[in-house]
Write a protein that holds these residues in place. Structure first.
Motif, PDB file in Angstrom:
ATOM      1  N   ASN A  78      -5.456  -5.343   1.711  1.00 46.49           N
ATOM      2  CA  ASN A  78      -6.108  -4.918   0.609  1.00 46.49           C
ATOM      3  C   ASN A  78      -7.315  -5.843   0.126  1.00 46.49           C
TER       4      ASN A  78
ATOM      5  N   ARG B 210       0.780  -1.153  -0.042  1.00 46.83           N
ATOM      6  CA  ARG B 210       0.011   0.013   0.039  1.00 46.83           C
ATOM      7  C   ARG B 210       0.930   1.117   0.067  1.00 46.83           C
TER       8      ARG B 210
ATOM      9  N   TYR C  18      -4.565  -1.107  -4.845  1.00 46.99           N
ATOM     10  CA  TYR C  18      -5.846  -1.484  -4.483  1.00 46.99           C
ATOM     11  C   TYR C  18      -6.591  -1.920  -5.781  1.00 46.99           C
TER      12      TYR C  18
END
Length: 300
Positions: A62, A48, A271
């Motif tokens: 995620n 991330r 994501y």
């Protein structure tokens, strides 16, 4: 006197690499354009990137976020509804066309077959733009009909009808493709089966249900699996219609479109990769379940 061959007396066969020389180029391209992107997507999904702290390893966070994301499940609900309604209609129409062409009682069979298949040769972008402008209630065919005939036809690009409009576009595009799969399966059926059935007094309807439909089970299974994968991958049509129907198509209208917007508009590459991986796994599971059920019915 009998001589027994031992491992020391049997000459070793040299391993032949001829087969790998033929397969090698394909395997290299397959690994480069298929396996490598999947591996890189999985790698991205485990990290991330934040403004504060930079890129950090987050493991399955995620994936947990995606499974709890209402926008992702809204997008999944749209393609699931699209699949349940559009795919049976499309395959039913393709089946009717294939049976009509195979019956031999249709005039201009070659022309009709090409005419039905021709929309598949039209690029999806061109087909979507064509139908999108016909759908327009202010500038397109619908708007012209309303103005010329004084009608009040519903707007196909409204939020209530946009999914049906997309289904119409996809059905128009792929009926010919699925028809070709089913028609090809019908062409390999032994004609003697039809002759024997006619001698026994079977009607054409009886021949369809007793001979042709059983012969199409494998082809129908393949067409169904392809259609399921295509429905879950729905992207081009809503992406093109987004400018024509901005109030009906959201940035999370389909999972693929959601992943695209996350990546290119939201700069959330990690994501976006996670959403793509989750959707790929769901597609694989659903297609595999359908394949298993179809194979069981064939065995029975």
């Amino acid at each position: 006197m009998t001589v027994v061959a031992t491992p020391q007396t049997v000459p070793r066969r040299r391993r032949s690499w001829t087969g790998w020389r033929f397969v090698g180029p394909f395997m290299a391209v397959f690994a480069l354009v298929f396996l490598a992107p999947i591996a890189y997507s999985i790698y991205l999904s485990l990290f991330r990137t934040q403004l504060i702290g930079g890129t950090a390893f987050v493991g399955a966070d995620n994936y947990l976020k995606a499974l709890a994301d209402p926008q992702f499940w809204s997008a999944f609900g749209n393609v699931a509804l699209f699949l349940v309604v559009q795919v049976p209609i499309m395959l039913f129409l393709a089946l009717l066309v294939a049976l009509a062409i195979d019956s031999g009682r249709l005039y201009g069979t070659s022309f009709f077959r090409i005419a039905v298949f021709l929309p598949y040769a039209v690029p999806a972008v061109v087909a979507t733009l064509m139908w999108g402008f016909m759908y327009g209630s202010q500038f397109g065919l619908i708007g012209n009909l309303n103005d010329s005939l004084g009608l009040s036809l519903p707007d196909p690009l409204s939020a209530d009808l946009i999914l049906a409009s997309l289904g119409n576009i996809v059905t128009w595009e792929f009926v010919g493709y699925n028809m070709l799969i089913l028609y090809s399966a019908l062409r390999v059926v032994n004609p003697s089966l039809y002759e024997a059935a006619e001698i026994d007094g079977a009607s054409q309807v009886r021949i369809v249900f007793a001979i042709k439909l059983p012969a199409l089970r494998g082809a129908l299974l393949i067409a169904t699996i392809f259609s399921i994968i295509g429905s879950f991958q729905l992207f081009t049509e809503p992406a093109i219609l987004k400018d024509l129907a901005p109030n009906a198509i959201t940035t999370y209208f389909t999972p693929n479109y959601y992943a695209y917007e996350l990546s290119f508009s939201g700069q959330q590459y990690n994501y976006s990769a996670t959403v793509a991986i989750v959707m790929g796994v769901i597609t694989m599971i659903v297609a595999y379940v359908v394949q298993l059920r179809g194979m069981r019915k064939e065995v029975r």
